[in-house]
Design a protein around this motif. Structure first.
Motif, PDB file in Angstrom:
ATOM      1  N   TYR A 184      52.648  31.961  -3.186  1.00 27.33           N
ATOM      2  CA  TYR A 184      53.111  30.767  -3.902  1.00 27.33           C
ATOM      3  C   TYR A 184      52.576  29.487  -3.288  1.00 27.33           C
ATOM      4  O   TYR A 184      52.177  28.553  -3.996  1.00 27.33           O
ATOM      5  CB  TYR A 184      54.641  30.735  -3.946  1.00 27.33           C
ATOM      6  CG  TYR A 184      55.225  31.484  -5.118  1.00 27.33           C
ATOM      7  CD1 TYR A 184      55.542  30.840  -6.294  1.00 27.33           C
ATOM      8  CD2 TYR A 184      55.455  32.865  -5.026  1.00 27.33           C
ATOM      9  CE1 TYR A 184      56.087  31.534  -7.377  1.00 27.33           C
ATOM     10  CE2 TYR A 184      55.988  33.557  -6.099  1.00 27.33           C
ATOM     11  CZ  TYR A 184      56.296  32.901  -7.263  1.00 27.33           C
ATOM     12  OH  TYR A 184      56.825  33.589  -8.328  1.00 27.33           O
ATOM     13  N   SER A 185      52.573  29.436  -1.977  1.00 27.47           N
ATOM     14  CA  SER A 185      52.135  28.212  -1.300  1.00 27.47           C
ATOM     15  C   SER A 185      50.658  27.938  -1.571  1.00 27.47           C
ATOM     16  O   SER A 185      50.266  26.822  -1.920  1.00 27.47           O
ATOM     17  CB  SER A 185      52.374  28.328   0.212  1.00 27.47           C
ATOM     18  OG  SER A 185      51.900  27.172   0.874  1.00 27.47           O
ATOM     19  N   LYS A 186      49.842  28.981  -1.437  1.00 24.22           N
ATOM     20  CA  LYS A 186      48.398  28.830  -1.660  1.00 24.22           C
ATOM     21  C   LYS A 186      48.100  28.509  -3.122  1.00 24.22           C
ATOM     22  O   LYS A 186      47.260  27.649  -3.431  1.00 24.22           O
ATOM     23  CB  LYS A 186      47.678  30.113  -1.250  1.00 24.22           C
ATOM     24  CG  LYS A 186      46.170  30.027  -1.346  1.00 24.22           C
ATOM     25  CD  LYS A 186      45.521  31.313  -0.852  1.00 24.22           C
ATOM     26  CE  LYS A 186      44.003  31.238  -0.967  1.00 24.22           C
ATOM     27  NZ  LYS A 186      43.368  32.500  -0.496  1.00 24.22           N
ATOM     28  N   ALA A 187      48.796  29.182  -4.050  1.00 22.19           N
ATOM     29  CA  ALA A 187      48.583  28.947  -5.475  1.00 22.19           C
ATOM     30  C   ALA A 187      48.983  27.527  -5.853  1.00 22.19           C
ATOM     31  O   ALA A 187      48.293  26.862  -6.625  1.00 22.19           O
ATOM     32  CB  ALA A 187      49.372  29.961  -6.299  1.00 22.19           C
ATOM     33  N   ALA A 188      50.111  27.058  -5.312  1.00 21.82           N
ATOM     34  CA  ALA A 188      50.578  25.697  -5.607  1.00 21.82           C
ATOM     35  C   ALA A 188      49.567  24.666  -5.126  1.00 21.82           C
ATOM     36  O   ALA A 188      49.285  23.682  -5.811  1.00 21.82           O
ATOM     37  CB  ALA A 188      51.930  25.461  -4.961  1.00 21.82           C
ATOM     38  N   THR A 189      49.013  24.897  -3.946  1.00 23.67           N
ATOM     39  CA  THR A 189      48.003  23.970  -3.401  1.00 23.67           C
ATOM     40  C   THR A 189      46.765  23.958  -4.298  1.00 23.67           C
ATOM     41  O   THR A 189      46.204  22.898  -4.591  1.00 23.67           O
ATOM     42  CB  THR A 189      47.600  24.389  -1.977  1.00 23.67           C
ATOM     43  OG1 THR A 189      48.755  24.358  -1.139  1.00 23.67           O
ATOM     44  CG2 THR A 189      46.540  23.458  -1.414  1.00 23.67           C
ATOM     45  N   THR A 190      46.346  25.148  -4.729  1.00 22.22           N
ATOM     46  CA  THR A 190      45.176  25.248  -5.607  1.00 22.22           C
ATOM     47  C   THR A 190      45.406  24.517  -6.917  1.00 22.22           C
ATOM     48  O   THR A 190      44.487  23.901  -7.469  1.00 22.22           O
ATOM     49  CB  THR A 190      44.863  26.732  -5.901  1.00 22.22           C
ATOM     50  OG1 THR A 190      44.619  27.411  -4.660  1.00 22.22           O
ATOM     51  CG2 THR A 190      43.646  26.876  -6.806  1.00 22.22           C
ATOM     52  N   LEU A 191      46.645  24.554  -7.409  1.00 20.61           N
ATOM     53  CA  LEU A 191      46.988  23.946  -8.698  1.00 20.61           C
ATOM     54  C   LEU A 191      47.421  22.489  -8.571  1.00 20.61           C
ATOM     55  O   LEU A 191      47.785  21.860  -9.571  1.00 20.61           O
ATOM     56  CB  LEU A 191      48.110  24.755  -9.364  1.00 20.61           C
ATOM     57  CG  LEU A 191      47.725  26.180  -9.800  1.00 20.61           C
ATOM     58  CD1 LEU A 191      48.979  27.000 -10.081  1.00 20.61           C
ATOM     59  CD2 LEU A 191      46.831  26.128 -11.031  1.00 20.61           C
ATOM     60  N   PHE A 192      47.413  21.966  -7.343  1.00 21.45           N
ATOM     61  CA  PHE A 192      47.812  20.576  -7.090  1.00 21.45           C
ATOM     62  C   PHE A 192      49.245  20.314  -7.581  1.00 21.45           C
ATOM     63  O   PHE A 192      49.517  19.336  -8.284  1.00 21.45           O
ATOM     64  CB  PHE A 192      46.841  19.582  -7.744  1.00 21.45           C
ATOM     65  CG  PHE A 192      45.431  19.723  -7.256  1.00 21.45           C
ATOM     66  CD1 PHE A 192      45.044  19.206  -6.022  1.00 21.45           C
ATOM     67  CD2 PHE A 192      44.484  20.408  -8.018  1.00 21.45           C
ATOM     68  CE1 PHE A 192      43.738  19.352  -5.566  1.00 21.45           C
ATOM     69  CE2 PHE A 192      43.180  20.552  -7.566  1.00 21.45           C
ATOM     70  CZ  PHE A 192      42.811  20.030  -6.335  1.00 21.45           C
ATOM     71  N   MET A 193      50.160  21.229  -7.206  1.00 19.82           N
ATOM     72  CA  MET A 193      51.573  21.025  -7.528  1.00 19.82           C
ATOM     73  C   MET A 193      52.417  21.538  -6.371  1.00 19.82           C
ATOM     74  O   MET A 193      51.899  22.181  -5.450  1.00 19.82           O
ATOM     75  CB  MET A 193      51.941  21.752  -8.835  1.00 19.82           C
ATOM     76  CG  MET A 193      51.758  23.265  -8.788  1.00 19.82           C
ATOM     77  SD  MET A 193      52.410  24.121 -10.261  1.00 19.82           S
ATOM     78  CE  MET A 193      51.595  23.259 -11.578  1.00 19.82           C
ATOM     79  N   THR A 194      53.693  21.241  -6.408  1.00 16.24           N
ATOM     80  CA  THR A 194      54.567  21.707  -5.342  1.00 16.24           C
ATOM     81  C   THR A 194      54.993  23.143  -5.607  1.00 16.24           C
ATOM     82  O   THR A 194      55.001  23.610  -6.755  1.00 16.24           O
ATOM     83  CB  THR A 194      55.814  20.820  -5.228  1.00 16.24           C
ATOM     84  OG1 THR A 194      56.579  20.948  -6.429  1.00 16.24           O
ATOM     85  CG2 THR A 194      55.433  19.366  -5.004  1.00 16.24           C
ATOM     86  N   GLN A 195      55.368  23.830  -4.553  1.00 18.63           N
ATOM     87  CA  GLN A 195      55.774  25.217  -4.686  1.00 18.63           C
ATOM     88  C   GLN A 195      57.033  25.379  -5.554  1.00 18.63           C
ATOM     89  O   GLN A 195      57.083  26.295  -6.386  1.00 18.63           O
ATOM     90  CB  GLN A 195      55.996  25.824  -3.299  1.00 18.63           C
ATOM     91  CG  GLN A 195      56.287  27.313  -3.324  1.00 18.63           C
ATOM     92  CD  GLN A 195      56.341  27.907  -1.933  1.00 18.63           C
ATOM     93  OE1 GLN A 195      55.643  27.445  -1.025  1.00 18.63           O
ATOM     94  NE2 GLN A 195      57.176  28.920  -1.750  1.00 18.63           N
ATOM     95  N   PRO A 196      58.051  24.523  -5.402  1.00 16.88           N
ATOM     96  CA  PRO A 196      59.237  24.666  -6.272  1.00 16.88           C
ATOM     97  C   PRO A 196      58.912  24.520  -7.756  1.00 16.88           C
ATOM     98  O   PRO A 196      59.475  25.230  -8.589  1.00 16.88           O
ATOM     99  CB  PRO A 196      60.154  23.542  -5.784  1.00 16.88           C
ATOM    100  CG  PRO A 196      59.751  23.322  -4.367  1.00 16.88           C
ATOM    101  CD  PRO A 196      58.271  23.524  -4.348  1.00 16.88           C
ATOM    102  N   VAL A 197      57.992  23.606  -8.090  1.00 17.20           N
ATOM    103  CA  VAL A 197      57.608  23.428  -9.493  1.00 17.20           C
ATOM    104  C   VAL A 197      56.915  24.686 -10.016  1.00 17.20           C
ATOM    105  O   VAL A 197      57.202  25.161 -11.126  1.00 17.20           O
ATOM    106  CB  VAL A 197      56.700  22.200  -9.663  1.00 17.20           C
ATOM    107  CG1 VAL A 197      56.123  22.155 -11.071  1.00 17.20           C
ATOM    108  CG2 VAL A 197      57.474  20.933  -9.366  1.00 17.20           C
ATOM    109  N   LEU A 198      56.014  25.244  -9.212  1.00 20.00           N
ATOM    110  CA  LEU A 198      55.320  26.466  -9.615  1.00 20.00           C
ATOM    111  C   LEU A 198      56.331  27.600  -9.807  1.00 20.00           C
ATOM    112  O   LEU A 198      56.257  28.355 -10.788  1.00 20.00           O
ATOM    113  CB  LEU A 198      54.271  26.859  -8.577  1.00 20.00           C
ATOM    114  CG  LEU A 198      53.533  28.180  -8.835  1.00 20.00           C
ATOM    115  CD1 LEU A 198      52.793  28.143 -10.166  1.00 20.00           C
ATOM    116  CD2 LEU A 198      52.549  28.492  -7.689  1.00 20.00           C
ATOM    117  N   SER A 199      57.273  27.735  -8.886  1.00 23.13           N
ATOM    118  CA  SER A 199      58.295  28.783  -8.992  1.00 23.13           C
ATOM    119  C   SER A 199      59.093  28.632 -10.278  1.00 23.13           C
ATOM    120  O   SER A 199      59.370  29.623 -10.977  1.00 23.13           O
ATOM    121  CB  SER A 199      59.235  28.727  -7.783  1.00 23.13           C
ATOM    122  OG  SER A 199      58.547  28.990  -6.589  1.00 23.13           O
TER     123      SER A 199
END
Length: 302
Positions: free
Chosen positions: A18-33
């Motif tokens: 989640y952390s790596k994916a969120a960084t790649t997508l330029f968003m925070t981890q809670p938003v991605l979750s």
């Protein structure tokens, strides 16, 4: 369903972090979750399992991952085509063709296409039939004009027209007295044929026609091209088989063209391209030609 949710899920499925994916997508981890949770809610199924150590795709998640890639690829291609249509495309398209087979109509289309897409360069390459079909499959050319194309899961095929098979014979040949013939009338007659090595598809097409009608396919000479075949037919070394759209190559001073009446001798001329062609301009060319063919439906190109 937001297309971006597909993109976010694909990124997470490839990272499984989640952390790596969120960084790649330029968003925070809670938003991605939250977005992934919303996606699962919409689909009413679990796509991922997650604990403190790792993230894994569920069996359904693996299926959705493969399908989401297809959706995203189709979406990106559609957006690219719209952008090209609105801003004007720039680049090159490699066009393979059967020399004289497309001459009656390609010139008209190229003039139209060049006016519509002034920044697109067309590179032409004349090939033999089997070589041309293989070139499209391997994408060494982007599009190709070919006959006798069989259905193939990797090819997009646009029908241009269906044509009659004809016999070209010397004016001194007995067939020259006829206006039409049937295949059995050709049984055993000396036939001049394009060489099998470079034109195996054409050879087999003609051979199967004779077999279906119980006629003898008596090839007495193989030639490298249509012009050579017509020359030998003109000096009465045999008859030469060719589709009607190529009969403009036959000299009326020395030869006669006799159409073959049987319906199973019809030949399709097609525009073909690879379904996964990497050149974004290939679909632009094919779509433009499809419109051209439709607007000229019923017109004789011979």
């Amino acid at each position: 369903m937001d297309i971006e949710r597909f993109r976010e899920f694909r990124t997470l499925a490839e990272c499984l972090n989640y952390s790596k994916a969120a960084t790649t997508l330029f968003m925070t981890q809670p938003v991605l979750s939250r977005h992934i949770h919303d996606l699962e809610e919409q689909l009413s199924t679990k796509l991922l399992t997650r604990d403190t150590h790792r993230v894994e795709l569920t069996p359904v998640g693996k299926v959705f991952y493969e399908e989401s890639k297809k959706v995203l690829d189709a979406y990106d291609k559609a957006v690219e085509r719209v952008n090209q249509a609105s801003s004007g495309a720039i680049g090159n398209i490699r066009v393979g063709f059967l020399s004289a087979a497309v001459e009656p109509f390609l010139r008209d289309f190229v003039i139209k296409f060049t006016e519509e897409q002034p920044n697109v360069m067309l590179d032409y390459e004349s090939m033999e039939l089997d070589e041309l079909i293989e070139a499209v499959k391997t994408q060494s050319v982007d599009v190709g004009f070919a006959t006798h194309v069989r259905e193939d899961k990797n090819l997009d095929i646009i029908d241009i027209f269906t044509d009659r098979l004809c016999v070209a014979a010397s004016l001194s040949h007995p067939l020259s007295e006829k206006d039409e013939v049937e295949v059995p009338e050709l049984s055993g007659l000396p036939i001049i044929c394009l060489d099998r090595e470079n034109n195996l598809t054409t050879y087999r097409f003609n051979e199967r026609i004779f077999e279906r009608h119980g006629a003898e396919f008596n090839v007495v000479k193989f030639v490298p091209n249509i012009d050579t075949g017509l020359f030998f037919a003109s000096v009465n070394k045999g008859v030469f088989l060719l589709p009607e759209h190529l009969t403009h190559m036959v000299s009326e001073k020395s030869m006669k063209v006799i159409p073959i009446r049987n319906d199973d001798t019809r030949i399709r001329l097609n525009l073909i391209s690879h379904k996964n062609n990497l050149n974004p301009l290939a679909p632009v060319f094919c779509e433009s030609f499809a419109e051209f063919a439709k607007s000229n439906e019923g017109k004789t190109f011979h």
